[in-house]
Design a protein around this motif. Structure first.
Motif, mmCIF file in Angstrom:
data_model
loop_
_atom_site.group_PDB
_atom_site.id
_atom_site.type_symbol
_atom_site.label_atom_id
_atom_site.label_comp_id
_atom_site.label_asym_id
_atom_site.label_seq_id
_atom_site.Cartn_x
_atom_site.Cartn_y
_atom_site.Cartn_z
ATOM 1 N N TYR A 146 22.157 1.700 34.096
ATOM 2 C CA TYR A 146 21.248 1.544 35.228
ATOM 3 C C TYR A 146 20.103 0.588 34.892
ATOM 4 O O TYR A 146 19.831 -0.364 35.647
ATOM 5 C CB TYR A 146 20.701 2.923 35.621
ATOM 6 N N TRP A 147 19.443 0.803 33.769
ATOM 7 C CA TRP A 147 18.298 -0.034 33.418
ATOM 8 C C TRP A 147 18.734 -1.437 33.014
ATOM 9 O O TRP A 147 18.009 -2.412 33.265
ATOM 10 C CB TRP A 147 17.478 0.623 32.301
ATOM 11 N N LEU A 148 19.911 -1.569 32.404
ATOM 12 C CA LEU A 148 20.412 -2.901 32.095
ATOM 13 C C LEU A 148 20.692 -3.674 33.377
ATOM 14 O O LEU A 148 20.350 -4.860 33.487
ATOM 15 C CB LEU A 148 21.692 -2.797 31.257
ATOM 16 N N ALA A 149 21.285 -2.994 34.350
ATOM 17 C CA ALA A 149 21.549 -3.630 35.642
ATOM 18 C C ALA A 149 20.245 -4.031 36.320
ATOM 19 O O ALA A 149 20.139 -5.131 36.890
ATOM 20 C CB ALA A 149 22.346 -2.683 36.547
ATOM 21 N N ILE A 150 19.239 -3.174 36.259
ATOM 22 C CA ILE A 150 17.953 -3.486 36.883
ATOM 23 C C ILE A 150 17.311 -4.710 36.220
ATOM 24 O O ILE A 150 16.744 -5.578 36.896
ATOM 25 C CB ILE A 150 17.011 -2.271 36.812
ATOM 26 N N LEU A 151 17.396 -4.788 34.896
ATOM 27 C CA LEU A 151 16.846 -5.948 34.195
ATOM 28 C C LEU A 151 17.489 -7.235 34.700
ATOM 29 O O LEU A 151 16.796 -8.225 34.989
ATOM 30 C CB LEU A 151 17.080 -5.810 32.689
ATOM 31 N N PHE A 152 18.808 -7.221 34.838
ATOM 32 C CA PHE A 152 19.506 -8.422 35.305
ATOM 33 C C PHE A 152 19.231 -8.705 36.783
ATOM 34 O O PHE A 152 19.229 -9.867 37.199
ATOM 35 C CB PHE A 152 21.010 -8.291 35.061
ATOM 36 N N THR A 153 18.984 -7.647 37.592
ATOM 37 C CA THR A 153 18.648 -7.902 39.001
ATOM 38 C C THR A 153 17.307 -8.617 39.115
ATOM 39 O O THR A 153 17.136 -9.505 39.962
ATOM 40 C CB THR A 153 18.595 -6.608 39.836
ATOM 41 N N PHE A 154 16.361 -8.262 38.252
ATOM 42 C CA PHE A 154 15.061 -8.931 38.288
ATOM 43 C C PHE A 154 15.177 -10.372 37.798
ATOM 44 O O PHE A 154 14.578 -11.284 38.384
ATOM 45 C CB PHE A 154 14.043 -8.174 37.439
ATOM 46 N N ALA A 155 15.924 -10.582 36.716
ATOM 47 C CA ALA A 155 16.101 -11.943 36.209
ATOM 48 C C ALA A 155 16.856 -12.803 37.220
ATOM 49 O O ALA A 155 16.484 -13.960 37.472
ATOM 50 C CB ALA A 155 16.859 -11.899 34.873
ATOM 51 N N LEU A 156 17.901 -12.229 37.816
ATOM 52 C CA LEU A 156 18.673 -12.951 38.827
ATOM 53 C C LEU A 156 17.828 -13.221 40.064
ATOM 54 O O LEU A 156 17.854 -14.330 40.622
ATOM 55 C CB LEU A 156 19.917 -12.161 39.213
ATOM 56 N N GLY A 157 17.088 -12.211 40.513
ATOM 57 C CA GLY A 157 16.236 -12.381 41.691
ATOM 58 C C GLY A 157 15.201 -13.467 41.480
ATOM 59 O O GLY A 157 14.890 -14.241 42.393
ATOM 60 N N THR A 158 14.666 -13.536 40.252
ATOM 61 C CA THR A 158 13.688 -14.579 39.942
ATOM 62 C C THR A 158 14.326 -15.960 40.002
ATOM 63 O O THR A 158 13.803 -16.876 40.640
ATOM 64 C CB THR A 158 13.099 -14.356 38.533
ATOM 65 N N ALA A 159 15.477 -16.113 39.334
ATOM 66 C CA ALA A 159 16.146 -17.415 39.286
ATOM 67 C C ALA A 159 16.604 -17.855 40.672
ATOM 68 O O ALA A 159 16.347 -18.992 41.097
ATOM 69 C CB ALA A 159 17.341 -17.347 38.329
ATOM 70 N N ALA A 160 17.282 -16.944 41.386
ATOM 71 C CA ALA A 160 17.795 -17.289 42.712
ATOM 72 C C ALA A 160 16.657 -17.528 43.696
ATOM 73 O O ALA A 160 16.711 -18.450 44.525
ATOM 74 C CB ALA A 160 18.708 -16.182 43.230
ATOM 75 N N GLY A 161 15.611 -16.706 43.618
ATOM 76 C CA GLY A 161 14.470 -16.870 44.518
ATOM 77 C C GLY A 161 13.759 -18.190 44.295
ATOM 78 O O GLY A 161 13.433 -18.907 45.255
ATOM 79 N N ASP A 162 13.510 -18.537 43.029
ATOM 80 C CA ASP A 162 12.859 -19.808 42.723
ATOM 81 C C ASP A 162 13.749 -20.977 43.117
ATOM 82 O O ASP A 162 13.260 -22.022 43.577
ATOM 83 C CB ASP A 162 12.522 -19.886 41.232
ATOM 84 N N LEU A 163 15.057 -20.808 42.935
ATOM 85 C CA LEU A 163 15.991 -21.874 43.300
ATOM 86 C C LEU A 163 15.940 -22.141 44.799
ATOM 87 O O LEU A 163 15.870 -23.301 45.235
ATOM 88 C CB LEU A 163 17.412 -21.477 42.889
ATOM 89 N N VAL A 164 15.954 -21.081 45.588
ATOM 90 C CA VAL A 164 15.891 -21.235 47.048
ATOM 91 C C VAL A 164 14.553 -21.837 47.477
ATOM 92 O O VAL A 164 14.504 -22.761 48.302
ATOM 93 C CB VAL A 164 16.113 -19.873 47.747
ATOM 94 N N SER A 165 13.473 -21.312 46.900
ATOM 95 C CA SER A 165 12.145 -21.787 47.283
ATOM 96 C C SER A 165 11.956 -23.257 46.944
ATOM 97 O O SER A 165 11.408 -24.040 47.735
ATOM 98 C CB SER A 165 11.065 -20.948 46.589
ATOM 99 N N GLU A 166 12.404 -23.650 45.753
ATOM 100 C CA GLU A 166 12.213 -25.026 45.322
ATOM 101 C C GLU A 166 13.154 -25.980 46.050
ATOM 102 O O GLU A 166 12.776 -27.100 46.397
ATOM 103 C CB GLU A 166 12.411 -25.134 43.813
ATOM 104 N N SER A 167 14.387 -25.520 46.277
ATOM 105 C CA SER A 167 15.371 -26.389 46.930
ATOM 106 C C SER A 167 15.039 -26.614 48.402
ATOM 107 O O SER A 167 15.156 -27.722 48.915
ATOM 108 C CB SER A 167 16.781 -25.790 46.806
ATOM 109 N N LEU A 168 14.621 -25.537 49.079
ATOM 110 C CA LEU A 168 14.357 -25.629 50.513
ATOM 111 C C LEU A 168 12.911 -25.993 50.822
ATOM 112 O O LEU A 168 12.606 -26.456 51.927
ATOM 113 C CB LEU A 168 14.709 -24.299 51.196
ATOM 114 N N GLY A 169 12.021 -25.755 49.852
ATOM 115 C CA GLY A 169 10.615 -26.077 50.063
ATOM 116 C C GLY A 169 10.013 -25.341 51.245
ATOM 117 O O GLY A 169 9.235 -25.904 52.018
ATOM 118 N N LEU A 170 10.344 -24.058 51.393
ATOM 119 C CA LEU A 170 9.923 -23.304 52.573
ATOM 120 C C LEU A 170 8.451 -22.910 52.564
ATOM 121 O O LEU A 170 7.852 -22.701 53.606
ATOM 122 C CB LEU A 170 10.774 -22.035 52.695
ATOM 123 N N GLY A 171 7.885 -22.765 51.382
ATOM 124 C CA GLY A 171 6.543 -22.210 51.325
ATOM 125 C C GLY A 171 6.632 -20.698 51.208
ATOM 126 O O GLY A 171 7.673 -20.097 51.468
#
Length: 273
Positions: A146-171
């Protein structure tokens, strides 16, 4: 025809479970803990000038201590659990930041890698335990997955979120609206179309990370950069205060429910004697 869960079963589930029930308060704290994790990392890294490496070491040590206490407890303790979530949100964020800023790894590569690692964790977890439901976290092994999965969800959420924000430039504001809308679609799929509960939970759990980060950046960043200009200190304190209030509320409610179920179990035993 309706069935009633035996009191003994409900008592066992409540006493043995190491994670909270998924309620509205759960999701609010989850989003806000992500926000605190994002702004606290910025506060230590930038405002206090610790730098990325020192911030990573300090928060990493604090997280390991909190995780050790979480494993040591015999049942769900709200304060310990949510402290661990806040710290793991910081660590997950810093893992991606280190890969991006220090190692120069592109966000799309990090996104793919963490997607693979999360999928691998879920695969091994399911093959070993035959369930990915958080309602079944009653053993040390399942808690580790459970905690290993949560760690990867946060790392993935950070990478994917930054990727979307930077690529789309939404603000910050539009990014928060976008992630909230996707979570809304997942909720609609679950409540209306009866989509798989476990799948919907984990998808929403991943997306609450970039949602919380967007809200944190919206509140803390300068007005000229698209934020509200509240700063990392005020934003961290404000969101942390909400978390503390909700955790206290959940603790009081949990203790009440445990006491009530234990009384019902005792009455059931006397009635069957």
């Amino acid at each position: 025809m309706t069935t009633t869960t035996p009191v003994s079963t409900r008592v066992s589930d409540l006493l043995l479970s190491k994670v909270p029930q998924v309620t509205l308060a759960f999701w609010v704290i989850k989003v806000f803990s992500t926000t605190v994790g994002e702004t606290a990392a910025d506060y230590l890294n930038v405002t206090l000038g610790f730098g990325l490496t020192v911030t990573s070491i300090v928060t990493g040590v604090l997280f390991l201590i909190a995780l050790g206490v979480q494993f040591w407890t015999r049942r769900y303790v709200p304060a310990v659990y949510w402290l661990t979530v806040v710290l793991i949100s910081v660590v997950g964020t810093l893992i991606t930041d280190n890969l991006t800023d220090a190692a120069g790894i592109p966000l799309w590569v990090s996104t793919i890698v963490f997607t693979f690692l999360l999928a691998a964790t879920f695969t091994v977890w399911y093959l070993r335990e035959r369930t990915l439901s958080i309602h079944s976290i009653v053993t040390r092994t399942r808690e580790a997955y459970y905690w290993l999965a949560i760690l990867f969800t946060f790392a993935l959420g950070t990478a994917a979120g930054d990727l979307v924000s930077e690529s789309l430039g939404l603000g910050y504001l539009l990014a928060a609206i976008l992630f909230a809308a996707v979570i809304g679609v997942i909720a609609l799929a679950y409540f209306v179309f009866r989509a798989n509960a476990v799948l919907c939970f984990w998808l929403a759990y991943i997306l609450t990370r970039p949602l919380g980060a967007s809200l944190g950046d919206l509140a803390s960043q300068p007005v000229e950069d698209g934020g509200l200009g509240l700063g990392t200190t005020l934003t961290s304190v404000a969101f942390l205060a909400v978390i503390v209030v909700l955790v206290v509320f959940m603790t009081i409610r949990l203790n009440r429910d445990r006491t009530q179920l234990e009384l019902e179990a005792g009455e059931a035993e006397l009635a069957g004697a």
